[in-house]
Motif scaffolding. Sequence first.
Motif, PDB file in Angstrom:
ATOM      1  N   ASN A 165      14.446   1.010   7.444  1.00 21.62           N
ATOM      2  CA  ASN A 165      14.202  -0.002   8.474  1.00 21.62           C
ATOM      3  C   ASN A 165      12.715  -0.215   8.728  1.00 21.62           C
ATOM      4  O   ASN A 165      12.241  -1.343   8.855  1.00 21.62           O
ATOM      5  CB  ASN A 165      14.909   0.367   9.775  1.00 21.62           C
ATOM      6  CG  ASN A 165      16.406   0.193   9.674  1.00 21.62           C
ATOM      7  OD1 ASN A 165      16.915  -0.567   8.846  1.00 21.62           O
ATOM      8  ND2 ASN A 165      17.140   0.914  10.506  1.00 21.62           N
ATOM      9  N   ARG A 166      11.962   0.875   8.800  1.00 26.92           N
ATOM     10  CA  ARG A 166      10.520   0.750   9.055  1.00 26.92           C
ATOM     11  C   ARG A 166       9.793   0.082   7.909  1.00 26.92           C
ATOM     12  O   ARG A 166       8.889  -0.732   8.116  1.00 26.92           O
ATOM     13  CB  ARG A 166       9.899   2.121   9.322  1.00 26.92           C
ATOM     14  CG  ARG A 166       9.891   2.416  10.802  1.00 26.92           C
ATOM     15  CD  ARG A 166       8.944   3.491  11.212  1.00 26.92           C
ATOM     16  NE  ARG A 166       7.528   3.241  11.010  1.00 26.92           N
ATOM     17  CZ  ARG A 166       6.616   4.200  11.054  1.00 26.92           C
ATOM     18  NH1 ARG A 166       6.966   5.448  11.291  1.00 26.92           N
ATOM     19  NH2 ARG A 166       5.350   3.922  10.876  1.00 26.92           N
ATOM     20  N   GLU A 194       7.676  -3.214   8.584  1.00 29.33           N
ATOM     21  CA  GLU A 194       6.214  -3.166   8.533  1.00 29.33           C
ATOM     22  C   GLU A 194       5.602  -3.762   7.272  1.00 29.33           C
ATOM     23  O   GLU A 194       4.399  -4.052   7.260  1.00 29.33           O
ATOM     24  CB  GLU A 194       5.747  -1.712   8.697  1.00 29.33           C
ATOM     25  CG  GLU A 194       6.084  -1.138  10.053  1.00 29.33           C
ATOM     26  CD  GLU A 194       5.630   0.307  10.236  1.00 29.33           C
ATOM     27  OE1 GLU A 194       4.738   0.768   9.482  1.00 29.33           O
ATOM     28  OE2 GLU A 194       6.176   0.978  11.131  1.00 29.33           O
ATOM     29  N   LEU A 195       6.389  -3.909   6.229  1.00 28.83           N
ATOM     30  CA  LEU A 195       5.841  -4.391   4.955  1.00 28.83           C
ATOM     31  C   LEU A 195       6.606  -5.632   4.485  1.00 28.83           C
ATOM     32  O   LEU A 195       7.586  -5.535   3.750  1.00 28.83           O
ATOM     33  CB  LEU A 195       5.904  -3.278   3.903  1.00 28.83           C
ATOM     34  CG  LEU A 195       5.102  -2.021   4.272  1.00 28.83           C
ATOM     35  CD1 LEU A 195       5.487  -0.845   3.401  1.00 28.83           C
ATOM     36  CD2 LEU A 195       3.620  -2.296   4.184  1.00 28.83           C
ATOM     37  N   ASP A 198       0.844  -1.193   0.000  1.00 32.09           N
ATOM     38  CA  ASP A 198       0.000   0.000   0.000  1.00 32.09           C
ATOM     39  C   ASP A 198       0.881   1.245   0.000  1.00 32.09           C
ATOM     40  O   ASP A 198       1.597   1.510   0.956  1.00 32.09           O
ATOM     41  CB  ASP A 198      -0.903  -0.029   1.232  1.00 32.09           C
ATOM     42  CG  ASP A 198      -1.922   1.087   1.266  1.00 32.09           C
ATOM     43  OD1 ASP A 198      -1.859   1.996   0.401  1.00 32.09           O
ATOM     44  OD2 ASP A 198      -2.769   1.064   2.177  1.00 32.09           O
ATOM     45  N   TYR A 199       0.839   2.010  -1.069  1.00 28.28           N
ATOM     46  CA  TYR A 199       1.690   3.201  -1.140  1.00 28.28           C
ATOM     47  C   TYR A 199       1.240   4.294  -0.185  1.00 28.28           C
ATOM     48  O   TYR A 199       2.022   5.175   0.160  1.00 28.28           O
ATOM     49  CB  TYR A 199       1.864   3.728  -2.572  1.00 28.28           C
ATOM     50  CG  TYR A 199       0.605   3.873  -3.384  1.00 28.28           C
ATOM     51  CD1 TYR A 199      -0.234   4.962  -3.230  1.00 28.28           C
ATOM     52  CD2 TYR A 199       0.273   2.923  -4.347  1.00 28.28           C
ATOM     53  CE1 TYR A 199      -1.369   5.099  -4.001  1.00 28.28           C
ATOM     54  CE2 TYR A 199      -0.861   3.057  -5.122  1.00 28.28           C
ATOM     55  CZ  TYR A 199      -1.678   4.153  -4.943  1.00 28.28           C
ATOM     56  OH  TYR A 199      -2.816   4.285  -5.705  1.00 28.28           O
ATOM     57  N   VAL A 200       0.021   4.219   0.313  1.00 28.34           N
ATOM     58  CA  VAL A 200      -0.411   5.140   1.371  1.00 28.34           C
ATOM     59  C   VAL A 200       0.388   4.846   2.644  1.00 28.34           C
ATOM     60  O   VAL A 200       0.831   5.768   3.340  1.00 28.34           O
ATOM     61  CB  VAL A 200      -1.939   5.013   1.623  1.00 28.34           C
ATOM     62  CG1 VAL A 200      -2.353   5.820   2.842  1.00 28.34           C
ATOM     63  CG2 VAL A 200      -2.714   5.444   0.393  1.00 28.34           C
ATOM     64  N   HIS A 201       0.606   3.570   2.924  1.00 26.90           N
ATOM     65  CA  HIS A 201       1.412   3.163   4.083  1.00 26.90           C
ATOM     66  C   HIS A 201       2.857   3.640   3.914  1.00 26.90           C
ATOM     67  O   HIS A 201       3.470   4.152   4.853  1.00 26.90           O
ATOM     68  CB  HIS A 201       1.348   1.651   4.238  1.00 26.90           C
ATOM     69  CG  HIS A 201       1.911   1.147   5.526  1.00 26.90           C
ATOM     70  ND1 HIS A 201       1.708  -0.130   5.957  1.00 26.90           N
ATOM     71  CD2 HIS A 201       2.694   1.713   6.481  1.00 26.90           C
ATOM     72  CE1 HIS A 201       2.324  -0.321   7.112  1.00 26.90           C
ATOM     73  NE2 HIS A 201       2.930   0.786   7.441  1.00 26.90           N
ATOM     74  N   LEU A 202       3.410   3.499   2.714  1.00 25.70           N
ATOM     75  CA  LEU A 202       4.771   3.979   2.445  1.00 25.70           C
ATOM     76  C   LEU A 202       4.883   5.488   2.709  1.00 25.70           C
ATOM     77  O   LEU A 202       5.809   5.941   3.377  1.00 25.70           O
ATOM     78  CB  LEU A 202       5.169   3.683   0.996  1.00 25.70           C
ATOM     79  CG  LEU A 202       5.396   2.226   0.630  1.00 25.70           C
ATOM     80  CD1 LEU A 202       5.528   2.083  -0.889  1.00 25.70           C
ATOM     81  CD2 LEU A 202       6.618   1.669   1.332  1.00 25.70           C
ATOM     82  N   ASN A 203       3.936   6.229   2.200  1.00 25.54           N
ATOM     83  CA  ASN A 203       3.940   7.682   2.388  1.00 25.54           C
ATOM     84  C   ASN A 203       3.828   8.046   3.866  1.00 25.54           C
ATOM     85  O   ASN A 203       4.489   8.969   4.343  1.00 25.54           O
ATOM     86  CB  ASN A 203       2.801   8.315   1.583  1.00 25.54           C
ATOM     87  CG  ASN A 203       2.884   9.812   1.544  1.00 25.54           C
ATOM     88  OD1 ASN A 203       3.900  10.386   1.174  1.00 25.54           O
ATOM     89  ND2 ASN A 203       1.801  10.469   1.922  1.00 25.54           N
ATOM     90  N   HIS A 204       3.010   7.307   4.596  1.00 30.13           N
ATOM     91  CA  HIS A 204       2.835   7.539   6.036  1.00 30.13           C
ATOM     92  C   HIS A 204       4.157   7.323   6.787  1.00 30.13           C
ATOM     93  O   HIS A 204       4.520   8.128   7.655  1.00 30.13           O
ATOM     94  CB  HIS A 204       1.751   6.593   6.571  1.00 30.13           C
ATOM     95  CG  HIS A 204       1.488   6.709   8.024  1.00 30.13           C
ATOM     96  ND1 HIS A 204       0.802   7.764   8.581  1.00 30.13           N
ATOM     97  CD2 HIS A 204       1.847   5.913   9.055  1.00 30.13           C
ATOM     98  CE1 HIS A 204       0.753   7.604   9.883  1.00 30.13           C
ATOM     99  NE2 HIS A 204       1.383   6.484  10.203  1.00 30.13           N
ATOM    100  N   ILE A 205       4.871   6.262   6.457  1.00 24.20           N
ATOM    101  CA  ILE A 205       6.164   6.001   7.091  1.00 24.20           C
ATOM    102  C   ILE A 205       7.133   7.150   6.821  1.00 24.20           C
ATOM    103  O   ILE A 205       7.807   7.635   7.730  1.00 24.20           O
ATOM    104  CB  ILE A 205       6.752   4.657   6.600  1.00 24.20           C
ATOM    105  CG1 ILE A 205       5.937   3.483   7.148  1.00 24.20           C
ATOM    106  CG2 ILE A 205       8.228   4.530   6.996  1.00 24.20           C
ATOM    107  CD1 ILE A 205       6.293   2.131   6.541  1.00 24.20           C
TER     108      ILE A 205
END
Length: 118
Positions: free
Chosen positions: A80-81, A85-86, A52-59
């Motif tokens: 690292n995150r 997380e993914l 999910d690129y929304v998750h990437l952007n959030h990180i």
Amino acid sequence: MGLIKLKNIKIYAYHGCLVEEKKIGSDYRIDLKVHANLTRSATTDNLSDTIDYVHLNHIVKEEMAIRSKLLEHAAERILNRILLELPLVDKVIIDVSKINPPIGGNVEMVTITRSKKR
């Protein structure tokens, strides 16, 4: 295999070694390349089967909000995150750029590139 790219994520943050940078901040640009097996999601059409690129952007946003002296340090936290997380991510490459850095010259941006893989 597949590649997901997030280009030109714009962030205002307070990274740097100078006292002024801590107070006034700077504009940053982040570019991500995430390598993963996207075969399943290409077949199922389910978000849960991909990255999910929304998750990437959030990180990226969360980690850039934490002050670092060096861009390398901020980039390492992001790498690292993402890997933590993914689990679908095999490799991630990040460019962190400081726009108009205060280095006593007319420089559009300075960029560091880091990568990490499982």
